[in-house]
Structure formats: structure tokens, C-alpha cells
Design a protein around this motif. Structure first.
Motif, PDB file in Angstrom:
ATOM      1  N   PRO A   1      -3.283  19.321  -6.972  1.00  0.00           N
ATOM      2  CA  PRO A   1      -2.894  20.527  -7.716  1.00  0.00           C
ATOM      3  C   PRO A   1      -3.777  20.851  -8.903  1.00  0.00           C
ATOM      4  N   TYR A   2      -4.529  19.866  -9.423  1.00  0.00           N
ATOM      5  CA  TYR A   2      -5.352  20.135 -10.597  1.00  0.00           C
ATOM      6  C   TYR A   2      -6.835  20.230 -10.250  1.00  0.00           C
ATOM      7  N   SER A   3      -7.160  20.318  -8.976  1.00  0.00           N
ATOM      8  CA  SER A   3      -8.530  20.638  -8.583  1.00  0.00           C
ATOM      9  C   SER A   3      -8.750  22.133  -8.794  1.00  0.00           C
ATOM     10  N   PRO A   4      -9.735  22.548  -9.593  1.00  0.00           N
ATOM     11  CA  PRO A   4      -9.896  23.973  -9.934  1.00  0.00           C
ATOM     12  C   PRO A   4      -9.999  24.897  -8.726  1.00  0.00           C
ATOM     13  N   ARG A   5     -10.710  24.484  -7.689  1.00  0.00           N
ATOM     14  CA  ARG A   5     -10.826  25.343  -6.505  1.00  0.00           C
ATOM     15  C   ARG A   5      -9.471  25.515  -5.818  1.00  0.00           C
ATOM     16  N   ASN A   6      -8.669  24.448  -5.821  1.00  0.00           N
ATOM     17  CA  ASN A   6      -7.326  24.545  -5.243  1.00  0.00           C
ATOM     18  C   ASN A   6      -6.426  25.465  -6.061  1.00  0.00           C
ATOM     19  N   VAL A   7      -6.606  25.469  -7.392  1.00  0.00           N
ATOM     20  CA  VAL A   7      -5.817  26.361  -8.249  1.00  0.00           C
ATOM     21  C   VAL A   7      -6.096  27.812  -7.889  1.00  0.00           C
ATOM     22  N   LEU A   8      -7.378  28.150  -7.741  1.00  0.00           N
ATOM     23  CA  LEU A   8      -7.740  29.523  -7.379  1.00  0.00           C
ATOM     24  C   LEU A   8      -7.234  29.872  -5.980  1.00  0.00           C
ATOM     25  N   LYS A   9      -7.332  28.954  -5.051  1.00  0.00           N
ATOM     26  CA  LYS A   9      -6.815  29.209  -3.702  1.00  0.00           C
ATOM     27  C   LYS A   9      -5.306  29.450  -3.726  1.00  0.00           C
ATOM     28  N   ARG A  10      -4.610  28.729  -4.568  1.00  0.00           N
ATOM     29  CA  ARG A  10      -3.158  28.899  -4.697  1.00  0.00           C
ATOM     30  C   ARG A  10      -2.820  30.323  -5.135  1.00  0.00           C
ATOM     31  N   VAL A  11      -3.554  30.824  -6.132  1.00  0.00           N
ATOM     32  CA  VAL A  11      -3.307  32.180  -6.621  1.00  0.00           C
ATOM     33  C   VAL A  11      -3.623  33.203  -5.542  1.00  0.00           C
ATOM     34  N   CYS A  12      -4.730  33.019  -4.841  1.00  0.00           N
ATOM     35  CA  CYS A  12      -5.108  33.971  -3.778  1.00  0.00           C
ATOM     36  C   CYS A  12      -4.065  34.007  -2.672  1.00  0.00           C
ATOM     37  N   LYS A  13      -3.461  32.867  -2.361  1.00  0.00           N
ATOM     38  CA  LYS A  13      -2.430  32.827  -1.321  1.00  0.00           C
ATOM     39  C   LYS A  13      -1.183  33.608  -1.744  1.00  0.00           C
ATOM     40  N   LEU A  14      -0.875  33.610  -3.032  1.00  0.00           N
ATOM     41  CA  LEU A  14       0.256  34.405  -3.520  1.00  0.00           C
ATOM     42  C   LEU A  14      -0.005  35.894  -3.301  1.00  0.00           C
ATOM     43  N   TYR A  15      -1.227  36.316  -3.541  1.00  0.00           N
ATOM     44  CA  TYR A  15      -1.591  37.712  -3.259  1.00  0.00           C
ATOM     45  C   TYR A  15      -1.465  38.003  -1.762  1.00  0.00           C
ATOM     46  N   GLU A  16      -2.001  37.110  -0.945  1.00  0.00           N
ATOM     47  CA  GLU A  16      -1.984  37.317   0.506  1.00  0.00           C
ATOM     48  C   GLU A  16      -0.565  37.405   1.039  1.00  0.00           C
ATOM     49  N   ALA A  17       0.358  36.641   0.441  1.00  0.00           N
ATOM     50  CA  ALA A  17       1.750  36.683   0.875  1.00  0.00           C
ATOM     51  C   ALA A  17       2.384  38.050   0.637  1.00  0.00           C
ATOM     52  N   GLN A  18       1.815  38.827  -0.293  1.00  0.00           N
ATOM     53  CA  GLN A  18       2.304  40.183  -0.569  1.00  0.00           C
ATOM     54  C   GLN A  18       1.521  41.236   0.218  1.00  0.00           C
ATOM     55  N   GLY A  19       0.594  40.783   1.060  1.00  0.00           N
ATOM     56  CA  GLY A  19      -0.219  41.738   1.822  1.00  0.00           C
ATOM     57  C   GLY A  19      -1.386  42.286   1.038  1.00  0.00           C
ATOM     58  N   TRP A  20      -1.815  41.563   0.015  1.00  0.00           N
ATOM     59  CA  TRP A  20      -2.906  42.014  -0.857  1.00  0.00           C
ATOM     60  C   TRP A  20      -4.119  41.100  -0.743  1.00  0.00           C
ATOM     61  N   GLN A  21      -5.286  41.674  -0.897  1.00  0.00           N
ATOM     62  CA  GLN A  21      -6.531  40.915  -0.917  1.00  0.00           C
ATOM     63  C   GLN A  21      -7.248  41.171  -2.240  1.00  0.00           C
ATOM     64  N   PRO A  22      -7.252  40.187  -3.135  1.00  0.00           N
ATOM     65  CA  PRO A  22      -7.948  40.394  -4.413  1.00  0.00           C
ATOM     66  C   PRO A  22      -9.460  40.390  -4.232  1.00  0.00           C
ATOM     67  N   VAL A  23     -10.129  41.262  -4.977  1.00  0.00           N
ATOM     68  CA  VAL A  23     -11.591  41.356  -4.964  1.00  0.00           C
ATOM     69  C   VAL A  23     -12.069  41.258  -6.413  1.00  0.00           C
ATOM     70  N   VAL A  24     -13.082  40.439  -6.655  1.00  0.00           N
ATOM     71  CA  VAL A  24     -13.594  40.283  -8.019  1.00  0.00           C
ATOM     72  C   VAL A  24     -15.106  40.429  -8.029  1.00  0.00           C
ATOM     73  N   ALA A  25     -15.628  40.723  -9.217  1.00  0.00           N
ATOM     74  CA  ALA A  25     -17.076  40.749  -9.444  1.00  0.00           C
ATOM     75  C   ALA A  25     -17.337  40.177 -10.833  1.00  0.00           C
ATOM     76  N   PRO A  26     -17.877  38.960 -10.912  1.00  0.00           N
ATOM     77  CA  PRO A  26     -18.164  38.372 -12.231  1.00  0.00           C
ATOM     78  C   PRO A  26     -19.528  38.772 -12.761  1.00  0.00           C
ATOM     79  N   GLU A  27     -19.615  38.832 -14.074  1.00  0.00           N
ATOM     80  CA  GLU A  27     -20.890  39.038 -14.759  1.00  0.00           C
ATOM     81  C   GLU A  27     -21.163  37.788 -15.587  1.00  0.00           C
ATOM     82  N   MET A  28     -22.370  37.260 -15.494  1.00  0.00           N
ATOM     83  CA  MET A  28     -22.703  36.010 -16.172  1.00  0.00           C
ATOM     84  C   MET A  28     -23.700  36.255 -17.301  1.00  0.00           C
ATOM     85  N   GLU A  29     -23.303  35.946 -18.512  1.00  0.00           N
ATOM     86  CA  GLU A  29     -24.204  36.021 -19.659  1.00  0.00           C
ATOM     87  C   GLU A  29     -24.585  34.606 -20.079  1.00  0.00           C
ATOM     88  N   PHE A  30     -25.828  34.426 -20.481  1.00  0.00           N
ATOM     89  CA  PHE A  30     -26.287  33.105 -20.904  1.00  0.00           C
ATOM     90  C   PHE A  30     -27.525  33.266 -21.773  1.00  0.00           C
TER      91      PHE A  30
END
Length: 454
Positions: A117-146
Motif C-alpha cells: 500500500p505504500y509503494s508510490p506507483r501502487n498509490v497512483l494506481k489505486r486512485v486511477c482505479k477509483l476513477y475507472e470504477a466511475q467510468g472515468w479516465q483521468p488524463v494528465v500532462a506534467p511540466e518539469m522545471e529544474f
């Protein structure tokens, strides 16, 4: 499995990288809480014979300094092995290595096959599955500054911008200047070359407002895939910089008089059945879902600030008039607000979170942002009135220190249901341990101003 069996599963870019080459090594990696790649490097012949490998779960209890927190829970500090299984869709080249090497991200499970449960990739997958259960597909676009900075091996010495080809640091402080980008041409060339070898599509590179500060935009897509790419990009950019005798840093505020570095996250949500953006109605207008998502971010982002701003340094970025938000007002095409609605077509309508720092773990930063929006959608949270004007003239409305932010997060019961209570427990313990470590260090400012004056 045979060598042919697993290499046939590789993405096209990884297969192209190996054409007429003999694969020497495979790096089996997983992200820890800070976003550092942990794992094992194994000979390719051995990797072909194994279905998984093992690491102790204690890698998620370690602080950024390498010390250990007391986050093991009731079972005690027994360090049981996790079962790490490769996700072959993530296989990509490590083109900076001296031999032919692939990296493969792994997912973590316990001995019963349940996700850690505390593996970061698993945390994100958990959230995405909650969206999918509602019939939704989240889409993101990150911007990286450095920042590209001069080599710094003395922690007591202030960080300085890298000298570009002109030898003048101020020449690299011109926002959106192509000349400023040219200052760091050799590093950027390697970033492009590495990205091509890894199969990553860069949407653009621009000079930001700080001396030696760059921004890379990625194409929008699946949250887990994009988090994987940011995870890979951070390592790749560091390697490109080292080739040219400089450091790449993703600290939120590495240089005191320069702007901080953010990981802005753009979100839209598609209806899985129709493929339509749920933020846009049939006539092209903004929907209730659009405002509910904003309302959820306004209500719940303060609870996830430790995921978006994970270190004491992170809070130095939230300075008025310095390209970082200080509140969660929302507005259209207004970069002073924490929540911005960029100019776009109705089909591409999206909501931008400008609070996250580039020092956050990309899996956790994206998961936290999506979690806030999800709660807004589910609870039909109401957004505030659109802000007009300069949001820096207002007051801050989210925690501004790590200790305060952790206190707020620990009380967030609805958020725990989304991200996972065991994850938040472990994360809080690790971050509080880091905070205590920081409080034990006396800073140069304290010695300079307090030593003989108080």
C-alpha cells in the motif's frame, strides 16, 4: 521464460535500441517515497530466467538522508521481502551507461499477491482505479522545471547557476529566450538524444525565469505512464548534466534569489464509454464536473500539501510574486492563482494545479492532485467564485511549513480512503522523522544572526 519470450514484450523504442546489439544488463527498479530508483542490476541472461525479485519493505521507511523511520507498524521491524514483478511496458534504455542496459519498473506485492500500500506507483494506481470504477479516465500532462547548476560538493556553499557558453550567469535568466536555451545547448542535446533512445516524446523545452532554469513539457496521457516518464526523466536529466560537469537539481528552491521549480499538473477527465471530456458539455460549455473538480482541489489540496511539497525546502518556493502560488484561488489564464484554467479548445479543456513542486515524487504528486479532484467530483464540491486580478495580493490558504502540513494531512479521513490509510500512516512517520532530523541542524543564518546578538 526464454530470452526471446521477454524481449518480444518490450516497447518498440526498447527493441529498436537493441537492434544489432547484445543486451548486457537489466536494472530492476522501483520508486521509493522520495522518488529515488531502488532495485538491483542483473545480467540480462539471469533476468531472462526470473519472473520476479525481492527487496525488503523497509526501503519505504527510509528518509531522504538515508536514516530509518519507525514506520514498520505493529508487526515490528522485521523487514519482510516484497515480491517485485516487472512491468514490461516500462522497459526503456539507459543510454548513458557504458554497456547496453535496459531499465524496467517493477510493481510491489506482498507474499499473498496484494499490492504494497505504500509503494508510490501502487498509490497512483489505486486512485486511477477509483476513477475507472466511475467510468472515468483521468488524463494528465506534467511540466518539469529544474536548474542546471555548477558542481557543488560542499553543502555549506550556496548553489550557483551553471555557467553557459557565454560565461555570464545573467545571460541564462531571460524567460523564454532562445539565446538562454542555447547557453546550455550541449546538455539539452544529450537530453533530446537520451529521450529519443528511451522512446519519450518531449513537447518542448523552454528557458524559465531563473538563471539556468529550464522547463520540459510532456505530452498528455495516462497518469501512471506519465509518472513513469517523469521518474525516468529525473534520472536521465541528472546523467545528461553530469556529462557536462554540472548538476541538474529538482529542489523546489535551490537558489535563494531565484524562482523555485514546480511540477505543474494539467488534468482532464474522459468518459470511458464516449471518450468525451467530462469538463465540457454538449454545447461546449463548462460542466458541473468541471466546477466540482476545482472545488475538490480547493477543499482537499491543503490536506495533501506534504505530497506536493515534501521537504522543508519546498515551502521556500511559496513566495509572493516569485512564480509560485500562495493560495488556491482559481482563474482563467492567470498564473498568479494556485489553480489555473489554460487557454484551450473545448475538447481539451483542462485544469492546472500549480502548487506541486518539482521535488515531489511524481507518482505521489499526481495521485494527490487526482485524489483531491476525485473527492470534489464524488461529493459535488462547489468551487469558489472565479478570482480576478493578482492573487498575490490575497492571503495564503494552505500550510506553509512541513510540520503544519503533516498535522493537516493526518486529520484528513476522506483523503485516507482515497490514497490508502496505511500509505498515509507510513508517509507521515517518514516525513516527521525527516523533519526532526532537519530541526537538529543549525543553519548558517542562525549562526550569523543569533550567535552574538541575542
Amino acid at each position: 521464460m526464454s530470452d526471446d519470450d521477454w524481449t518480444s514484450q518490450l516497447p518498440e523504442a526498447a527493441q529498436s535500441y537493441l537492434v544489432n546489439r547484445r543486451l548486457d544488463e537489466v536494472e530492476c527498479i522501483i520508486s521509493d517515497l522520495p522518488g529515488i530508483a531502488r532495485g538491483k542490476a542483473v545480467p540480462a541472461t539471469k533476468f531472462a530466467k526470473q519472473k520476479n525479485f525481492h527487496l525488503p519493505n523497509s526501503i519505504f521507511f527510509q528518509t531522504i538522508t538515508g536514516d530509518w523511520s519507525d514506520a514498520a507498524g505493529e508487526e515490528g521491524y522485521t523487514e519482510p521481502d516484497m515480491i517485485l514483478t516487472p512491468d514490461f511496458t516500462t522497459a526503456t534504455a539507459a543510454p548513458w551507461t557504458g554497456d547496453w542496459t535496459l531499465q524496467v519498473i517493477h510493481d510491489a506485492f506482498d507474499r499473498k499477491g496484494k499490492p504494497i500500500p505504500y509503494s508510490p506507483r501502487n498509490v497512483l494506481k489505486r486512485v486511477c482505479k477509483l476513477y475507472e470504477a466511475q467510468g472515468w479516465q483521468p488524463v494528465v500532462a506534467p511540466e518539469m522545471e529544474f536548474y542546471l547548476v555548477a558542481r557543488n560538493i560542499d553543502p555549506a556553499k550556496p548553489i550557483e547557476p551553471m555557467m553557459g557558453r557565454s560565461g555570464r550567469p545573467a545571460a541564462a535568466r531571460q524567460a523564454y529566450s532562445m539565446t538562454a536555451v542555447d547557453e546550455f545547448g550541449p546538455v539539452i542535446d544529450d537530453i533530446y538524444d537520451f529521450a529519443e533512445a528511451q522512446g519519450f516524446e518531449i513537447d518542448g523545452i523552454t528557458q524559465e525565469g531563473g538563471a539556468g532554469q529550464l522547463e520540459i513539457n510532456l505530452r498528455h496521457g495516462d497518469p501512471v505512464k506519465l509518472a513513469d516518464e517523469v521518474f525516468y526523466f529525473k534520472r536521465m536529466i541528472r546523467e545528461a548534466a553530469l556529462r557536462h560537469d554540472c548538476f541538474a537539481t529538482f529542489m523546489a528552491k535551490p537558489i535563494s534569489d531565484e524562482p523555485g521549480s514546480a511540477m505543474h499538473i494539467h488534468h482532464s477527465i474522459l468518459d470511458i464509454e464516449t471518450g468525451k471530456n467530462i469538463f465540457t458539455g454538449p454545447a461546449g460549455g463548462e460542466t458541473d464536473a468541471f466546477y466540482n473538480f476545482i472545488g475538490g482541489m480547493q477543499k482537499h489540496l491543503p490536506e495533501v500539501i506534504p505530497l506536493l511539497a515534501p521537504y522543508v525546502n519546498s515551502y521556500r518556493r511559496y513566495v509572493k510574486d516569485h512564480a509560485a502560488p500562495i493560495n488556491l484561488e482559481w482563474s482563467r489564464d492567470n498564473r498568479t492563482t494556485g489553480i489555473r484554467i489554460p487557454i484551450s479548445s473545448t475538447e481539451a479543456r483542462r485544469i492546472e494545479n500549480r502548487v506541486a513542486g518539482m521535488d515531489c515524487n511524481p507518482y505521489l504528486g499526481i495521485a494527490a492532485s487526482l485524489a483531491a479532484g476525485y473527492l470534489g467530483l464524488m461529493n459535488e464540491e462547489r468551487a469558489s467564485k472565479q478570482f480576478k486580478g493578482d492573487a498575490y495580493e490575497g492571503d495564503g490558504d494552505f500550510p506553509r511549513t512541513l510540520g503544519e502540513a503533516l498535522d493537516v494531512m493526518d486529520e484528513a479521513t476522506a483523503l485516507a480512503d482515497v490514497l490508502g490509510p496505511e500509505f498515509l500512516r507510513v508517509y507521515s512517520v517518514v516525513k516527521r522523522t525527516e523533519y526532526e532530523e532537519f530541526l537538529n541542524v543549525i543553519s548558517p543564518w542562525e549562526r550569523e544572526h543569533l550567535l552574538i546578538n541575542v
